[in-house]
Design a protein around this motif. Structure first.
Motif, PDB file in Angstrom:
ATOM      1  N   LEU A 131      -8.774 -16.354 -14.873  1.00  0.00           N
ATOM      2  CA  LEU A 131      -8.608 -16.212 -13.425  1.00  0.00           C
ATOM      3  C   LEU A 131      -8.488 -17.594 -12.786  1.00  0.00           C
ATOM      4  N   LYS A 132      -7.448 -17.782 -11.983  1.00  0.00           N
ATOM      5  CA  LYS A 132      -7.233 -19.072 -11.325  1.00  0.00           C
ATOM      6  C   LYS A 132      -7.206 -18.981  -9.805  1.00  0.00           C
ATOM      7  N   ARG A 133      -6.872 -17.832  -9.270  1.00  0.00           N
ATOM      8  CA  ARG A 133      -6.862 -17.657  -7.821  1.00  0.00           C
ATOM      9  C   ARG A 133      -7.150 -16.193  -7.492  1.00  0.00           C
ATOM     10  N   ASN A 169       0.873  -1.170   0.000  1.00  0.00           N
ATOM     11  CA  ASN A 169       0.000   0.000   0.000  1.00  0.00           C
ATOM     12  C   ASN A 169       0.913   1.225   0.000  1.00  0.00           C
ATOM     13  N   SER A 170       1.059   1.839  -1.170  1.00  0.00           N
ATOM     14  CA  SER A 170       1.978   2.976  -1.304  1.00  0.00           C
ATOM     15  C   SER A 170       1.276   4.317  -1.109  1.00  0.00           C
ATOM     16  N   GLY A 171      -0.005   4.278  -0.740  1.00  0.00           N
ATOM     17  CA  GLY A 171      -0.747   5.513  -0.557  1.00  0.00           C
ATOM     18  C   GLY A 171      -0.821   5.940   0.894  1.00  0.00           C
ATOM     19  N   THR A 172      -1.781   6.803   1.184  1.00  0.00           N
ATOM     20  CA  THR A 172      -1.884   7.391   2.523  1.00  0.00           C
ATOM     21  C   THR A 172      -3.091   6.900   3.306  1.00  0.00           C
ATOM     22  N   ARG A 173      -3.892   6.007   2.723  1.00  0.00           N
ATOM     23  CA  ARG A 173      -5.077   5.483   3.402  1.00  0.00           C
ATOM     24  C   ARG A 173      -4.976   3.963   3.521  1.00  0.00           C
ATOM     25  N   ALA A 174      -5.550   3.432   4.584  1.00  0.00           N
ATOM     26  CA  ALA A 174      -5.698   1.985   4.667  1.00  0.00           C
ATOM     27  C   ALA A 174      -6.687   1.544   3.592  1.00  0.00           C
ATOM     28  N   GLY A 175      -6.476   0.355   3.051  1.00  0.00           N
ATOM     29  CA  GLY A 175      -7.367  -0.109   2.001  1.00  0.00           C
ATOM     30  C   GLY A 175      -7.355  -1.616   1.857  1.00  0.00           C
ATOM     31  N   LYS A 176      -8.353  -2.122   1.137  1.00  0.00           N
ATOM     32  CA  LYS A 176      -8.444  -3.550   0.841  1.00  0.00           C
ATOM     33  C   LYS A 176      -8.197  -3.753  -0.649  1.00  0.00           C
ATOM     34  N   GLU A 177      -7.466  -4.817  -0.960  1.00  0.00           N
ATOM     35  CA  GLU A 177      -7.111  -5.092  -2.340  1.00  0.00           C
ATOM     36  C   GLU A 177      -7.392  -6.555  -2.659  1.00  0.00           C
ATOM     37  N   SER A 178      -8.099  -6.792  -3.747  1.00  0.00           N
ATOM     38  CA  SER A 178      -8.295  -8.151  -4.238  1.00  0.00           C
ATOM     39  C   SER A 178      -7.145  -8.481  -5.175  1.00  0.00           C
ATOM     40  N   VAL A 179      -6.350  -9.429  -4.771  1.00  0.00           N
ATOM     41  CA  VAL A 179      -5.181  -9.842  -5.548  1.00  0.00           C
ATOM     42  C   VAL A 179      -5.627 -10.964  -6.483  1.00  0.00           C
ATOM     43  N   LEU A 180      -5.564 -10.712  -7.782  1.00  0.00           N
ATOM     44  CA  LEU A 180      -6.079 -11.649  -8.778  1.00  0.00           C
ATOM     45  C   LEU A 180      -4.921 -12.290  -9.538  1.00  0.00           C
TER      46      LEU A 180
END
Length: 755
Positions: free
Chosen positions: A700-702, A672-683
């Motif tokens: 898409l496999k995982r 997370n290179s920004g300034t806010r906490a966040g959620k990311e779906s890693v595809l």
């Protein structure tokens, strides 16, 4: 350390005990089924296969309440085994559901064998036919979360509240694999990817059935639907024919059902459609040979509404209703959703007595039905004790629905970081979907088409009301601006004038509430009245935040370039408006991702995992700039922005060469290179670079959803198995072929070789 070892041993011991209990319960239930079946008359058996809608038994002078003589006739004379649907006028209270089920139970207990009636309901995004229930986003929004844990928890809550309504069986999940975005039930699906659909299917089944603890008073039996090919009509219209090679059915559609079957789904509903000219209800190949034998499905196969009759009246493959019953039952149907008459009962009884349907087929069907009733503990109890369900509609459940909606809402565009909005500026909220709960919930909400959501969910916030609640009414300007269909120049002009006094415009566009055939459309573009409003507001030269409130991607290419931001909220349910406004003001960081390609043009509907020939044009081959690329979606599958930034690095594969038994371990660092906490779906996508069946561009496999604080890095690990490298060949076999494969996660790529 000793405690850890002790806990681990206890876990293994408990797991072994649970496994043995399941085996013992199965053997015990099988014995009970055999014993009960041996006592049943042919009439009682055929009755078990008969499902009737509840409204048939209502008192004509008192809708919603039973006519005692009608109910007695159905249960005692016709021995019906199942009832479905919702009493008039819709969405009873818990108390009324309890009274309804008590009346049915009392009547069933007057029969010779006291076999309980199995009640089923379309509770597809919560206990949506019960007043005061917690309503979650529709399935397409669940898919957009890319968060199976969240989806499973929501399904468990839906099961809890459905059982509180004394109903043990839900017609969900929807495992349709839509190939045409115009289809009116796309929002009931998990979108265009088979792997994502499979993982979401397992999450819903596990949540509904309590991880194979379906006999719990807090669990329900799930029903996979609509087996199979229903979402792939060539016209995009509901219940119209499909043309699908079996190779493709096996490559995509069947994998979703196999995953749900492996998770323990107790029942399946058959597609109303036809594939390659054969109605699925008439296909022994699809129902018996593939579903029951090949996939090993041991549960109940139920028809959809009136679909055996439709073999005669619509599909024209049967000479009469009686002939239709013979065809469907011999194809493998176990229960007929007749549902408004008793013709199935009388016709099947006659067919068996005359030797046209063997008793063995009847015994197989009835055994499956009785097994599910025993598994659900219906012989012990069919009516809920309301004291056991103190969390029905609770703040805890509502918070979970809110969180699910918040993780589903997808930020597709955010030019010049116009979002999040400032609470200090005045906004205009306008558009046809801005002030109604109908458009947030869609169909199957309180009623079939969801037209009464504004009445039943009057205590919930519309989008407008959520804005007013956050900012105060004095800072929110509003006018409808447009009707969904009818053009209103006066309203448009009113919106334009109000826009001049606002800093930002929140334009809420979308669709009416619908499902099934009433949702059929002939034009995939957003309605003309709404386009006209969007173009008029664009001339005011104020930033416009376009909020899409729709069940399928309605085309916006003729005005999207004039929007500063685009937010897709799908059909987010009763808590969706609160979640949306919290996202627009930055109180929640958006994390949803598109579960389908959002098309740009009505004749360019390629999926993200397209073939290579769908990604090129003659002009591209000849370096001729005047030709437009054939693959150009408005937004691609997996698109989803955040208010922070995520950087992918250090993609690693543990082997560069593998054999046909090896697994491949993949890892990638996400920061997370920004300034806010966040959620990311890693595809994780995989490309088979050369294959004898033309390979997909990527598949898409995982996926895994993670949470990161600013400057935090997490290493995400995946394991690819041999099945992930395979495809279905012309001989309908799953195979892999030697050659190179490419793994892609974010902007990172690595190759490996299958030797």
């Amino acid at each position: 350390m000793k405690n850890s070892i002790f806990c681990a041993l206890m876990f293994l011991f408990c797991g072994a005990v649970w496994s043995q209990q399941v085996k013992n319960n199965k053997a015990e239930i099988d014995a009970k089924v055999s014993e009960l079946l041996s006592k049943m008359t042919l009439e009682e058996k055929v009755g078990q296969m008969t499902q009737i809608t509840v409204t048939i038994f209502e008192d004509a002078k008192k809708p919603g309440y039973f006519d005692a003589a009608k109910l007695k006739q159905g249960i005692q004379d016709y021995h019906i085994g199942s009832i479905l649907n919702v009493p008039n006028p819709g969405a009873p209270t818990l108390k009324r559901w309890q009274e309804t089920m008590q009346a049915i139970t009392i009547e069933a207990n007057k029969t010779r064998l006291k076999i309980p009636v199995l009640y089923g309901i379309d509770a597809i995004h919560g206990a949506s036919y019960t007043a005061g229930a917690t309503l979650f986003p529709q399935q397409i929004g669940l898919a957009a979360t890319f968060n199976t844990d969240l989806v499973k928890r929501g399904a468990a809550i839906s099961a809890y509240e459905t059982r509180a309504s004394s109903i043990p069986w839900v017609f969900s999940p929807d495992l349709d694999f839509p190939r045409n975005p115009a289809w009116s039930r796309m929002w009931e699906s998990f979108g265009e990817d088979a792997y994502l659909s499979s993982k979401m299917a397992v999450a819903l089944v596990d949540g509904f059935e309590g991880n194979n603890n379906v006999g719990s008073k807090y669990s329900v039996a799930s029903c996979m639907k609509h087996y199979i090919g229903y979402g792939s009509t060539t016209t995009g219209k509901d219940r119209t024919p499909s043309i699908i090679p079996e190779r493709l059915l096996r490559q995509y559609d069947l994998t979703i059902y196999q995953a749900a079957i492996n998770a323990g789904a107790k029942s399946v509903m058959v597609s109303s459609g036809e594939i390659n000219g054969t109605p699925v209800h008439a296909s022994k190949h699809l129902i018996t040979d593939i579903l029951k034998k090949e996939l090993g499905f041991s549960g109940v196969v139920v028809t959809d509404w009136k679909d055996i009759i439709y073999l005669y009246t619509r599909h024209k493959v049967a000479e009469s209703k009686r002939d239709a019953v013979r065809i469907a039952v011999m194809a493998g149907i176990d229960m007929s959703m007749v549902p408004e008459e008793f013709s199935f009962y009388t016709d099947l009884l006659d067919l068996v007595k005359k030797g046209e349907v063997p008793v063995s087929r009847i015994d197989d069907a009835v055994s499956r039905i009785l097994k599910m009733k025993f598994e659900l503990n219906l012989f012990q109890n069919t009516v809920a004790d309301l004291k056991d369900y103190p969390k029905f509609g609770s703040a805890e459940h509502i918070e979970e629905a809110y969180n699910t909606a918040a993780e589903s809402i997808t930020l597709l565009k955010n030019n010049a970081s116009v979002l999040p909005l400032s609470k200090n500026e005045k906004v205009l909220v306008t558009g046809a979907t801005a002030n109604s709960m109908k458009y947030l919930n869609g169909g199957w909400s309180y009623t079939w088409q969801g037209e009464n959501s504004d009445t039943y969910a009057a205590d919930k916030f519309t989008i407008l009301e959520a804005f007013q609640n956050k900012l105060g009414k004095e800072n929110v300007l509003y006018t409808a601006g447009a009707d969904l269909e009818k053009e209103d120049d006066a309203e448009i002009q009113k919106a334009v004038e109000l826009a001049k006094n606002a800093s930002k415009i929140v334009l809420c566009l979308g669709e009416k509430n619908y499902t099934e055939t009433p949702g059929d459309i002939s034009d995939l573009y957003m309605s003309a009245s709404q386009i006209k409003l969007a173009l008029a507001l664009a001339k005011v030269n104020k930033p416009i935040i376009l909020v899409l409130n729709e069940g399928r991607p309605r085309l916006i290419s003729n005005f999207e370039d004039k929007m500063s931001a685009v937010v897709q909220c799908y059909l987010p349910g009763n808590e969706g408006a609160r979640a949306l406004v919290d996202i627009l003001y930055g109180d929640v960081n958006p994390s949803g991702r598109l579960p389908y390609n959002y098309p740009r043009y009505p004749n360019s509907l390629e999926k993200y995992n397209r073939k290579y020939t769908e990604s090129i044009s003659e002009g591209e081959q000849n370096n001729d700039a005047k030709y437009e690329k054939s693959y150009s979606p408005q937004f691609e599958f997996g698109t989803g922005l955040s208010y922070t930034t995520f950087v992918y690095s250090n993609l690693k594969i543990d082997k560069t060469e593998i054999n046909n038994t090896d697994e491949v371990n993949v890892s990638v660092d996400v920061t997370n290179s920004g300034t806010r906490a966040g959620k990311e779906s890693v595809l994780l996508y995989l490309s088979d670079n050369v294959a004898s069946i033309t390979p997909e561009f990527k598949s898409l496999k995982r996926f895994e959803k993670i949470s990161l604080k600013p400057n935090e890095t997490q290493t995400v690990k995946f394991t690819l198995k041999q099945k992930d490298l395979q495809f279905v060949n012309e001989d309908l076999k799953w195979i892999s072929e030697k050659g190179s494969f490419t793994v892609q996660i974010g902007d990172q790529k690595k190759d490996f070789l299958l030797k």
